[in-house]
Design a protein around this motif. Sequence first.
Motif, mmCIF file in Angstrom:
data_model
loop_
_atom_site.group_PDB
_atom_site.id
_atom_site.type_symbol
_atom_site.label_atom_id
_atom_site.label_comp_id
_atom_site.label_asym_id
_atom_site.label_seq_id
_atom_site.Cartn_x
_atom_site.Cartn_y
_atom_site.Cartn_z
ATOM 1 N N SER A 69 42.495 25.753 47.428
ATOM 2 C CA SER A 69 43.647 24.858 47.150
ATOM 3 C C SER A 69 43.476 23.539 46.475
ATOM 4 C CB SER A 69 44.336 24.639 48.466
ATOM 5 O OG SER A 69 45.508 23.925 48.535
ATOM 6 N N GLY A 70 44.040 23.598 45.527
ATOM 7 C CA GLY A 70 43.783 22.339 44.659
ATOM 8 C C GLY A 70 42.422 22.168 43.606
ATOM 9 N N ALA A 71 41.759 23.316 43.512
ATOM 10 C CA ALA A 71 40.559 23.379 42.996
ATOM 11 C C ALA A 71 40.815 24.453 41.859
ATOM 12 C CB ALA A 71 39.319 23.772 43.726
ATOM 13 N N ALA A 72 41.589 25.422 41.998
ATOM 14 C CA ALA A 72 41.893 26.542 41.182
ATOM 15 C C ALA A 72 43.359 26.847 41.339
ATOM 16 C CB ALA A 72 40.944 27.694 41.638
ATOM 17 N N ARG A 73 43.772 27.107 40.206
ATOM 18 C CA ARG A 73 45.322 27.827 39.798
ATOM 19 C C ARG A 73 44.803 29.048 39.080
ATOM 20 N NH1 ARG A 73 48.388 28.766 35.924
ATOM 21 N NH2 ARG A 73 47.248 27.622 34.236
ATOM 22 N N VAL A 74 45.152 30.348 40.172
ATOM 23 C CA VAL A 74 44.803 31.729 39.719
ATOM 24 C C VAL A 74 45.903 32.462 39.711
ATOM 25 C CG1 VAL A 74 43.226 33.572 40.096
ATOM 26 C CG2 VAL A 74 42.268 31.042 40.336
ATOM 27 N N ASN A 75 46.296 33.327 38.557
ATOM 28 C CA ASN A 75 47.382 34.050 38.722
ATOM 29 C C ASN A 75 46.741 35.408 38.674
ATOM 30 O OD1 ASN A 75 49.594 32.514 38.336
ATOM 31 N ND2 ASN A 75 49.190 32.346 36.283
ATOM 32 N N VAL A 76 47.024 36.370 39.592
ATOM 33 C CA VAL A 76 46.627 37.419 40.114
ATOM 34 C C VAL A 76 47.441 38.686 39.482
ATOM 35 C CG1 VAL A 76 45.190 39.235 41.711
ATOM 36 C CG2 VAL A 76 45.326 36.629 42.012
ATOM 37 N N GLY A 89 44.337 31.863 34.503
ATOM 38 C CA GLY A 89 44.714 30.466 35.119
ATOM 39 C C GLY A 89 43.589 29.485 34.947
ATOM 40 N N GLU A 90 43.397 28.683 35.636
ATOM 41 C CA GLU A 90 42.426 27.488 35.623
ATOM 42 C C GLU A 90 41.517 27.173 36.820
ATOM 43 O OE1 GLU A 90 45.100 24.491 34.600
ATOM 44 O OE2 GLU A 90 45.425 25.042 32.621
ATOM 45 N N VAL A 91 40.283 26.955 36.565
ATOM 46 C CA VAL A 91 39.367 26.677 37.726
ATOM 47 C C VAL A 91 38.544 25.297 37.236
ATOM 48 C CG1 VAL A 91 39.273 28.907 38.603
ATOM 49 C CG2 VAL A 91 37.519 28.319 36.833
ATOM 50 N N LYS A 92 38.153 24.459 38.216
ATOM 51 C CA LYS A 92 37.689 23.338 37.798
ATOM 52 C C LYS A 92 36.197 23.351 37.344
ATOM 53 C CE LYS A 92 35.780 22.125 42.254
ATOM 54 N NZ LYS A 92 35.990 21.154 43.703
ATOM 55 N N ASP A 93 35.269 24.602 37.563
ATOM 56 C CA ASP A 93 33.894 24.531 37.017
ATOM 57 C C ASP A 93 33.703 26.060 37.136
ATOM 58 O OD1 ASP A 93 32.962 25.364 39.512
ATOM 59 O OD2 ASP A 93 33.039 23.245 40.368
ATOM 60 N N THR A 94 32.364 26.231 36.204
ATOM 61 C CA THR A 94 31.906 27.564 35.898
ATOM 62 C C THR A 94 31.437 28.263 37.328
ATOM 63 O OG1 THR A 94 31.213 26.819 33.778
ATOM 64 C CG2 THR A 94 30.269 29.085 34.785
ATOM 65 N N ASN A 95 30.842 27.400 38.304
ATOM 66 C CA ASN A 95 30.574 28.142 39.517
ATOM 67 C C ASN A 95 31.678 28.722 40.387
ATOM 68 O OD1 ASN A 95 28.387 28.589 41.414
ATOM 69 N ND2 ASN A 95 29.480 27.183 42.577
ATOM 70 N N LEU A 96 32.870 28.085 40.310
ATOM 71 C CA LEU A 96 33.891 28.396 40.983
ATOM 72 C C LEU A 96 34.412 29.801 40.363
ATOM 73 C CD1 LEU A 96 36.045 27.876 43.167
ATOM 74 C CD2 LEU A 96 37.289 26.395 41.875
ATOM 75 N N ARG A 97 34.406 29.772 39.126
ATOM 76 C CA ARG A 97 34.850 31.018 38.280
ATOM 77 C C ARG A 97 34.101 32.285 38.658
ATOM 78 N NH1 ARG A 97 34.064 33.602 33.341
ATOM 79 N NH2 ARG A 97 35.908 34.130 32.215
ATOM 80 N N GLN A 98 32.844 32.064 38.677
ATOM 81 C CA GLN A 98 31.890 33.072 39.029
ATOM 82 C C GLN A 98 32.164 33.490 40.568
ATOM 83 O OE1 GLN A 98 27.888 31.483 38.114
ATOM 84 N NE2 GLN A 98 28.036 31.983 35.789
#
Length: 301
Positions: free
Chosen positions: A96-103, A114-123
């Motif tokens: 919550s607050g670190a990512a906006r993900v549409n599934v 959507g969007e995430v704050k960094d590459t590590n979170l994306r992975q």
Amino acid sequence: MKTSLFSRDALAEPTPVRASAQAARRGSRLAAVARATATATLMLTAATQLSGCFPVIAGAMGAGVMSATDRRPTSIQAVDRGLQLEIENTLATRYSGAARVNVTVFNKKVLLTGEVKDTNLRQQIEQYVRGLPNAREVINELEVVSSPSFAAQSQDAFVTSKVKTMLMTAEGVPSNSTKVTTERGVVYLMGLVTRPEGDRATETARNVGGVSKVVKVFDYIDETERARLDAAASSQNAAPGEPVGGTPAPVQSTPATAAPTTSAPAPVGTDLSSPATVPTTAPTTAPVPGPVGLPPGRNLP
């Protein structure tokens, strides 16, 4: 003559009764226009916000639509819906607050936008989704931004609604077997379609205002499989003896296309290059009528 002129003038003047009738007719016309406008607005809102109700709207409009039913068996639809809810709830709780993900899930294929704050979170998010037993394939389109935006999504929702409306009226496009997702003007199309159907859907979406790009995420099938799936969908969209979470059982005596055996459940109509003969007699087990229970999400490493 004066009497005659006076009589015509008197008839020309609106009496209170006539004026009341005219006002009533004007009010009736205005009410009809208001009702029509409200109905159109509700349909547009439904197409924008309630993706689950979209097949109902498409079936009601019907003009030019090749197929009025979802080609996925009901068991696959239940798995898709449960998988989407599980991923959405897990990601909303953990990030919550670190990512906006549409599934978006269709035929066990998961699209992440959507969007995430960094590459590590994306992975991490991709690894979590790939670990779910019902996720056949994961398409990770998450963008890395320093501050994920949660506000500027109304334009994408509007574009999605316009694309859905155009697909509903496009000839030769199975809109009820096609899912639309928009992210920053990029439209993603998912579904069980033949290549000509996918090309027509893509061309239709490209001509919609506000669309900057169209990305095809289709599962392609051939004409034989399309006819089989449409026939199965017409028969209440569930074949007798269909296993929970698996591919649909054959609905006719002709050989059907089978997917190769892999560690993940096989999708409907994939890998058409390796046809196999399937038994002509379907199991007698009754199909599961209710939603399919799914295991809880796995923890991230």
